[in-house]
Design a protein around this motif. Structure first.
Motif, short mmCIF file in Angstrom:
data_model
loop_
_atom_site.label_atom_id
_atom_site.label_comp_id
_atom_site.label_asym_id
_atom_site.label_seq_id
_atom_site.Cartn_x
_atom_site.Cartn_y
_atom_site.Cartn_z
N ASN A 216 38.11 8.62 61.32
CA ASN A 216 36.67 8.40 61.39
C ASN A 216 35.93 9.52 60.66
O ASN A 216 36.33 10.69 60.74
N ILE A 217 34.86 9.18 59.97
CA ILE A 217 34.07 10.16 59.22
C ILE A 217 32.75 10.40 59.92
O ILE A 217 32.02 9.45 60.26
N TYR A 218 32.43 11.68 60.14
CA TYR A 218 31.17 12.08 60.78
C TYR A 218 30.42 13.01 59.83
O TYR A 218 30.99 13.59 58.89
N ALA A 219 29.13 13.15 60.08
CA ALA A 219 28.33 14.01 59.20
C ALA A 219 27.15 14.59 59.94
O ALA A 219 26.60 13.98 60.87
N LYS A 220 26.76 15.78 59.51
CA LYS A 220 25.46 16.36 59.85
C LYS A 220 24.55 16.21 58.63
O LYS A 220 25.02 16.35 57.49
N ARG A 221 23.28 15.93 58.85
CA ARG A 221 22.32 15.88 57.75
C ARG A 221 21.83 17.30 57.49
O ARG A 221 21.12 17.88 58.29
N VAL A 222 22.15 17.83 56.34
CA VAL A 222 21.77 19.19 55.99
C VAL A 222 20.44 19.22 55.23
O VAL A 222 19.57 20.05 55.49
N GLY A 223 20.28 18.32 54.24
CA GLY A 223 19.07 18.30 53.43
C GLY A 223 18.58 16.87 53.21
O GLY A 223 19.38 15.94 53.15
N THR A 224 17.25 16.72 53.05
CA THR A 224 16.66 15.38 52.97
C THR A 224 15.50 15.32 51.98
O THR A 224 14.64 16.20 51.97
N VAL A 225 15.50 14.27 51.15
CA VAL A 225 14.32 13.84 50.40
C VAL A 225 14.29 12.31 50.48
O VAL A 225 15.29 11.67 50.15
N VAL A 226 13.19 11.74 50.94
CA VAL A 226 13.00 10.29 50.89
C VAL A 226 11.57 10.04 50.40
O VAL A 226 10.61 10.44 51.05
N VAL A 227 11.46 9.41 49.24
CA VAL A 227 10.15 9.13 48.64
C VAL A 227 10.04 7.63 48.39
O VAL A 227 10.94 7.04 47.79
N ARG A 228 8.96 7.03 48.86
CA ARG A 228 8.67 5.63 48.54
C ARG A 228 7.46 5.57 47.63
O ARG A 228 6.54 6.37 47.77
N TYR A 229 7.47 4.60 46.72
CA TYR A 229 6.38 4.45 45.76
C TYR A 229 5.59 3.18 46.10
O TYR A 229 6.16 2.10 46.21
N TYR A 230 4.28 3.36 46.26
CA TYR A 230 3.44 2.30 46.81
C TYR A 230 2.56 1.60 45.79
O TYR A 230 1.95 0.57 46.10
N THR A 231 2.45 2.14 44.58
CA THR A 231 1.56 1.55 43.58
C THR A 231 2.23 1.58 42.20
O THR A 231 3.11 2.40 41.93
N THR A 232 1.77 0.67 41.35
CA THR A 232 2.22 0.65 39.96
C THR A 232 1.66 1.86 39.23
O THR A 232 0.51 2.25 39.43
N THR A 233 2.48 2.47 38.39
CA THR A 233 2.01 3.59 37.56
C THR A 233 1.63 3.06 36.18
O THR A 233 2.26 2.13 35.67
N ASP A 234 0.61 3.66 35.59
CA ASP A 234 0.19 3.24 34.25
C ASP A 234 1.17 3.71 33.18
O ASP A 234 1.31 3.07 32.14
N ASP A 235 1.84 4.81 33.45
CA ASP A 235 2.75 5.37 32.45
C ASP A 235 3.80 6.21 33.18
O ASP A 235 3.83 6.27 34.42
N TRP A 236 4.63 6.90 32.42
CA TRP A 236 5.67 7.74 32.99
C TRP A 236 5.06 8.93 33.74
O TRP A 236 4.05 9.49 33.32
N ARG A 237 5.70 9.31 34.84
CA ARG A 237 5.43 10.57 35.54
C ARG A 237 6.62 11.48 35.25
O ARG A 237 7.71 11.26 35.76
N ASN A 238 6.39 12.49 34.43
CA ASN A 238 7.48 13.35 33.99
C ASN A 238 7.66 14.57 34.89
O ASN A 238 6.69 15.12 35.42
N ASN A 239 8.93 14.97 35.07
CA ASN A 239 9.27 16.16 35.87
C ASN A 239 8.69 16.12 37.28
O ASN A 239 8.26 17.15 37.82
#
Length: 323
Positions: A216-239
């Motif tokens: 069985n495999i277990y884990a601790k969560r050490v680091g987190t990023v969760v981003v959701r995008y809610y709108t259309t972008t007109d162009d690229w968002r760089n960096n």
């Protein structure tokens, strides 16, 4: 007096600018292998004659090469990336799905992730319509796919890591579907509506994993990023740069309930016995925990397998980690 105040404000801004520049300069930015999305494997696969016998292009992120035939795929050239593009062999029928595409951008390429419907209809044998979200992630796929049951078990999620980056950085562009509700289409049940709008997402989990004597495999969560995008972008968002939150983030002002788990279903990996098993996240890590695995995913739909809104698209390029 006014002249002195202007001079003081100028000096303050000047110092602040270079302090910020110095802080950025202290960090090292490393591109994830093939994170520039400029190299792709073109799998040219002939589907079964009973569904037309057409040759389809199934793309993978890896060394620029062409692969012909319906053999299974394993990550090539040291690429850490897998995609939701698959070859399936179900009921003796070879069928492909492509929802991740290389798209020209400047002198190179980016990845375009689409949410779309895919159908296979053969009178008397099979009638399948599934919703396929475009997704790229660190890991691999057990290719070919042999059924639609428990799709997460077909994935090996995450790659080994030993370092602790401070941020995730990439270029992106978004196109949102006009649908107010999502749909669920699994292939063998009725297509139904699912409450809530569909959102493209970027997900990073750093985990400290271990295996018990039973595999069985277990884990601790050490680091987190969760981003959701809610709108259309007109162009690229760089960096675009997102700080990685370490440890128990439930007290962080940026914490949302959906940050706790990977989408709506468990993620899987392969244990030391060669078995595909779920990864059981059992606790938050602390500042002393060192990660063993990095799971990074970009997806055109956030709700898990077979759920989303056709018409959603997410473009990704130049994926990096900041240290």
């Amino acid at each position: 007096m006014i002249k002195k105040m202007v001079h003081r404000l100028f000096l303050t801004g000047f110092v602040a600018f270079f302090s910020s520049f110095s802080l950025i300069a202290q960090h090292k930015v490393e591109r994830i292998p093939v994170g520039d999305m400029d190299q792709w494997v073109d799998r040219q696969i002939k589907e079964s004659g009973i569904i037309g016998g057409n040759t389809k292009n199934v793309y993978e992120i890896g060394p620029a090469t062409v692969s012909k035939g319906d053999q299974g795929y394993k990550n090539m050239g040291g690429s850490p990336w897998a995609t939701s593009n698959v070859m399936a062999k179900v009921a003796g029928i070879t069928k492909t799905n492509t929802s991740v595409f290389p798209e020209k951008r400047g002198d190179g390429y980016c990845a375009r992730l689409d949410t779309r419907m895919e159908s296979v209809k053969v009178l008397g044998l099979v009638n399948i319509t599934v919703l396929a979200a475009g997704s790229i992630f660190t890991g691999s796929v057990h290719d070919p796919i042999k059924g639609t049951k428990n799709p997460q078990k077909m994935l090996q999620t995450g790659i080994p890591v030993t370092k602790k980056p401070v941020a995730l950085q990439f270029d992106y562009k978004v196109k949102m579907s006009d649908r107010e509700k999502r749909i669920r289409a699994t292939g063998f049940s009725k297509i139904t509506d699912v409450a809530g709008k569909d959102y493209p997402a970027a997900i990073l989990f750093l985990q400290k994993r271990w295996e018990d004597k039973d595999g069985n495999i277990y884990a601790k969560r050490v680091g987190t990023v969760v981003v959701r995008y809610y709108t259309t972008t007109d162009d690229w968002r760089n960096n675009a740069t997102y700080s990685i939150m370490y440890g128990d983030i439930t007290g962080n002002p940026e914490y949302k309930a959906h940050m706790m788990r990977l989408q709506a279903t468990e993620s899987y990996t392969v244990n030391s016995k060669g078995e595909s098993v779920p990864i059981h996240e059992v606790a938050w890590g602390d500042e002393n925990d060192e990660p063993t695995h990095l799971y990074l995913q970009f997806t055109s739909s956030h709700g898990g397998a077979y759920v989303g809104s056709p018409g959603n698209s997410l473009w990704i390029d130049n994926v990096k980690l900041v240290y």
